[in-house]
Every structure is written in C-alpha cells, then in structure tokens.
Design an enzyme around this catalytic site. Structure first.
Site: not given
Ligand SMILES: [Zn+2]
Length: 253
Positions: A106, A129, A131, A160, A201
C-alpha cells in the site's frame, strides 16, 4: 534512548494493539511515519517509485514491511519495518535500515497521503491502515455506504465521537487495494477528514503520531460496536438527540 528506539517502541505498542483487537489478521494492516532521523544509507540501491512524489523529496519514512504480520512487527519492529529515504527528485528511494525489507504494497497510497499532508503543511506525520471488523461489517449494509448517514450514526452512538471527530469520516467506495484509484479516492477523503473508511475493506487514519492514529480508529470502532450490539439484540439504538449533539459540539476540552 535514540530517536529510532523511541519510534520503534511506539510501533511495537500500537502494532500489538492492532493485533490484539483482531484488526490485523495474517499480514493485514500497515502504517507509515515521517521521521527526522539521520541515517547512513545501508543498501546503496535505489528503487523506483510508481510516480514522482516531489513534495516528499529527501524525506525519511518508516513503513511496515510487505507481507509482515502485525504481531511480528510488535515483537520486533526493526526486522519487520523498513526505513527509507526518498531522493531529491522524489522518484526513487534508498533503504536505510539494516534488514532489507520491502515496503508495504500500500506504499503508493501512503505516499500519496503524505504528499497531500506536505502540501498543506500540517503536523500530521503518521498514516495507519487497519481491518477493523466492526467498521467493515457496517459497510456491508447498503444504507451505511453513505457518508452522511454513516457519520450521523457514529455521532449518535457516543458523546466523544462528535467531540473528537467533528468532521466525521470520509467514505471511499470499493476499489482494488494498492491501485492508483484507491490512492486518489483516499487522498480526496483525507483532505477533509482524519479518517477514511474503505467500503468492505478497512480504514485509514492520519495524525501526528501512531498512537493518535490508533485513537481515532478506536473511537469510531467503539461507536460502531455500540450500534451493532443493540442491533444484535434486536433493537436499533435510540441514539443521542440533535439537541444533545449540538450541546456536545460546544464543549471545550
Ligand atoms: Zn487492507
């Protein structure tokens, strides 16, 4: 303690949290940090970047390694991440760290985000990033694949959320991971939000450091979990009222 050790310690802590939360199956998840470290080039080899990132010329980054597990990164950051420096044209990089680890697949998305950050001269230095199961689950429900509806739900679930994430989350419709399309769409979302949600994703967040990236994701994961827990017992949550949310927006903290 050297600056690199301080960064590795934070990487170890946050990678461990991502793993323990179940947000990083196998080698899922990645992050990058812009660092001010003085390094001697280790490999002397130059690797081409998919496109020039002129705003990132001469900058040094630490990123997670391709195929590396978050639990291994937590145990040994130096062996599972890579430190690299971008050249003066912004089109190649040289690896500075000892272990010859390939950067995450990525990387184009991470560099595109860092380029956008560099152009607005903010203090954001970390990109993460992950999941996050609860968030991915919600993007499988068609009505929540709508940015306004998703953000309203998040804000209503916990006080919050609107206090710490007043601009909400940017929604990115499904694109292939690692593609230039997803990089472009994510950058666009992160121009206006500190979090970008990838349909079916995961999620990206940007902040001044990794812990703050984690906190942003943790806050919206909690809000989403509250929604799903109510739904699981057959009752959709009442949610905070518009009046309550307006009052929360005015709280100084
Ligand atoms: Zn991913």
């Amino acid at each position: 303690m050297s600056s690199l050790t301080v960064v590795y310690n934070e990487i170890s802590e946050v990678a461990g949290l991502l793993h323990k939360n179940g947000w990083a199956e196998k080698n899922a998840g990645n992050f990058s940090i812009l660092v001010d470290l003085d390094f001697e080039i280790n490999s002397g080899k130059h690797y081409p970047l998919p496109k020039p990132y002129t705003e990132l010329a001469n900058k040094v980054f630490i990123v997670t390694g391709k195929g590396k597990r978050m639990r291994d990164i937590a145990r040994s950051p130096a062996e599972n991440t890579v430190v690299f420096k971008i050249n003066s044209k912004g089109d190649m990089y040289s690896i500075l760290s000892v272990a010859l680890v390939t950067p995450t697949s990525e990387l184009p998305t991470h560099l595109a985000i860092h380029s956008m950050i560099a152009q607005r001269s903010s203090n954001e230095r970390a990109v993460m990033h992950s999941h996050v199961t609860e968030l991915i689950a919600l993007t499988h429900i068609e009505k929540y694949c709508d940015q306004d509806r998703f953000n309203n739900m998040l804000w209503q679930m916990h006080p919050e959320t609107i206090m710490f994430i007043p601009t909400g989350v940017g929604f990115v419709p499904f694109e292939l991971p690692g593609s230039s399309e997803i990089a472009t769409a994510t950058v666009e979302a992160l121009k206006y939000h500190s979090i970008a949600l990838w349909e079916k994703h995961g999620v990206f967040s940007i902040a001044s450091n990794l812990n703050d990236c984690y906190d942003l994701i943790d806050i919206i994961a909690k809000a989403t979990k509250i929604y799903l827990m109510c739904a699981a017992v057959g009752t959709l949550p009442q949610g905070l009222s518009t009046n309550q949310l307006d009052q929360l927006k005015d709280i100084e903290f």
